[in-house]
Write an enzyme that holds these catalytic residues in place. Structure first.
Site, mmCIF file in Angstrom:
data_model
loop_
_atom_site.group_PDB
_atom_site.id
_atom_site.type_symbol
_atom_site.label_atom_id
_atom_site.label_comp_id
_atom_site.label_asym_id
_atom_site.label_seq_id
_atom_site.Cartn_x
_atom_site.Cartn_y
_atom_site.Cartn_z
ATOM 1 N N SER A 292 0.883 -1.149 0.048
ATOM 2 C CA SER A 292 0.148 0.013 0.105
ATOM 3 C C SER A 292 0.786 1.455 0.107
ATOM 4 C CB SER A 292 -0.707 -0.102 1.198
ATOM 5 O OG SER A 292 -1.620 1.248 1.266
ATOM 6 N N ARG A 331 -26.699 -15.464 -43.591
ATOM 7 C CA ARG A 331 -25.677 -14.718 -43.107
ATOM 8 C C ARG A 331 -26.231 -13.563 -42.305
ATOM 9 N NH1 ARG A 331 -21.133 -13.905 -46.520
ATOM 10 N NH2 ARG A 331 -20.215 -12.673 -44.915
#
Length: 478
Positions: A292, A331
């Protein structure tokens, strides 16, 4: 800002490189080169034209960003690639330029290229997945009959074994490794059907060219084109999503068990003074951790964070694949394009999560002493069900349940545990006095016996898991 900044964080350099624009364009070019060679060999186009086309299917000859930009108004990356390839071939051989992409269609090109990319991508994922499984199997074999506190609904429940927990992680990952091979074998096929799937322009040569093209690309020939038959590809994507879910479960469990308040397991810590100490563990040796910025006592489990974030993105991707399946007639309009984006995202997430956990598991540390402490801290409450089953033959179900419930409520921090309270009650209660042997009662509270019993049920499971892993490792698939 590109969203890839955030997506890339959840993946790996190898997968990002494989799915970068230049790599994708090269796979499209590979299809065109293979198509030209197959048609030339079958006499559909002149052999010199086939050679001229194939010689120019090299991505380094083209402006990839310009191709990507041109794909937006074109509706597909295939169209500008074919156009630019034909223009380039025409500079050297105008006749050959007329044979570029002969009798094919854009979806043939993209689907086949995607099959090639998926094959390579799944190989990357499997390599790391097998590495992760190997580490977990090693831990399971090295720690027989180690008692652990099993928890249900996040609450202490009963005594189990470390091996049981490890195999609970291993089994779904093994199933995913197997399932990915099987679904990929079905899904990764040549796409070649021409405009409406009939290869009408090739006439009698259609089958010969299709077979030759499949051989060139080393892709199985499909029984028929799958332009709108998306079930096999979506099923493969779903298996990737399931893998991400299994990896997410492992990452969440590890994050919970490795937090300092639990401390039953831990990531390998870098050596003091090493360059890795401040930010992360050495590559490939333990989970990468980050200190941290304002709380130096913290070591954030970044690898587990990445694995969880990747896993949490997968469900939306799979849902997107399912939503894209209803594609119109021969398609589809938009569904196919959406599928490509979702599948690419799944590959990024799956490899990112697998890599993070594979590297971390290599340095995973186990603390059997701490595991026992967690059990002992429960003051034998985890044996409440065993005590109930011991009392039922003497008292009956409901009286036994009520008595054990009362005893559990009497257990208090710093006071007697459940066993001592049960022993006292057996001496005081006329229903129990002289009817339950003290040794028999104590045997129901044996921590080691409970762990050993859990392991005995898993002996065959562990052997089978190791054999399955060895079979996958010894027979590379990709």
């Amino acid at each position: 800002m590109s969203v890839l900044v955030f997506e890339g964080f959840l993946s790996t350099p190898e997968m990002l490189a494989l799915l970068e624009p230049a790599s994708v364009v090269q796979r499209l070019m590979d299809f065109e080169a293979a198509l030209a060679r197959a048609q030339g060999r079958c006499g559909v186009i002149p052999l010199p034209a086939a050679q001229a086309i194939a010689s120019l299917c090299r991505v380094e000859l083209y402006d990839v960003p310009a191709l990507i930009q041109a794909s937006v108004p074109a509706g597909s990356l295939a169209l500008p690639v074919v156009q630019k390839l034909a223009e380039t071939v025409g500079l050297f051989d105008p006749v050959a330029a007329g044979y570029v992409h002969w009798g094919s269609t854009s979806q043939d090109m993209v689907d086949s290229a995607m099959a090639l990319l998926l094959r390579r991508s799944l190989g990357l994922i499997e390599d790391d997945l097998l590495q992760l499984l190997g580490h977990l199997l090693d831990l399971a074999e090295a720690h027989p009959a180690v008692p652990v506190l099993a928890r249900t609904l996040m609450q202490p429940a009963q005594v189990s074994s470390l091996r049981h927990r490890l195999l609970n992680w291993i089994q779904p990952l093994l199933r995913s490794a197997q399932a990915l091979r099987e679904t990929a074998d079905a899904a990764l096929q040549l796409q070649y059907g021409g405009a409406v799937g009939t290869l009408g322009m090739l006439g009698d040569q259609a089958e010969a060219v299709s077979a030759a093209l499949a051989a060139e690309l080393k892709l199985p020939q499909a029984a028929m084109p799958w332009h709108t038959q998306r079930d096999r590809m979506v099923r493969l994507g779903a298996e990737l999503g399931i893998l991400c879910g299994a990896l997410g479960k492992l990452a969440r469990d590890l994050a919970w068990l490795c937090q300092p308040e639990i401390a039953e397991m831990a990531e390998r810590q870098p050596e003091p003074g090493s360059p890795a100490t401040a930010n992360a563990s050495e590559p490939g040796r333990g989970f990468k951790r980050s200190a941290s910025s304002v709380m130096p006592h913290k070591n954030n489990p970044v690898a587990l964070l990445r694995a969880l974030a990747a896993a949490e993105r997968a469900p939306q991707r799979v849902a997107g694949l399912l939503a894209s399946m209803p594609q119109e007639l021969e398609r589809g309009l938009g569904g196919w394009h959406a599928e490509l984006a979702e599948m690419s995202g799944l590959l990024l997430h799956a490899h990112g999560a697998t890599r993070a956990l594979a590297q971390g598991a290599q340095g995973l540390r186990v603390f059997p002493g701490r595991m026992r402490e967690q059990i002992e801290a429960q003051q034998e409450l985890v044996f409440a069900e065993a005590l109930t089953l011991c009392l039922i033959p003497v008292m009956g179900r409901e009286p036994a349940h009520r008595l054990v419930e009362q005893l559990c409520h009497q257990v208090a921090p710093g006071g007697d545990g459940l066993l001592a309270l049960a022993q006292s009650r057996c001496q005081e209660d006329v229903r129990l006095r002289g009817r339950i042997d003290a040794g028999t009662l104590a045997a129901h509270f044996n921590i080691d016996a409970a762990a050993a019993q859990a392991d005995r049920r898993l002996d065959a499971v562990l052997v089978a898991a190791r054999q399955h892993w060895a079979a996958l490792s010894d027979h590379p698939h990709w």
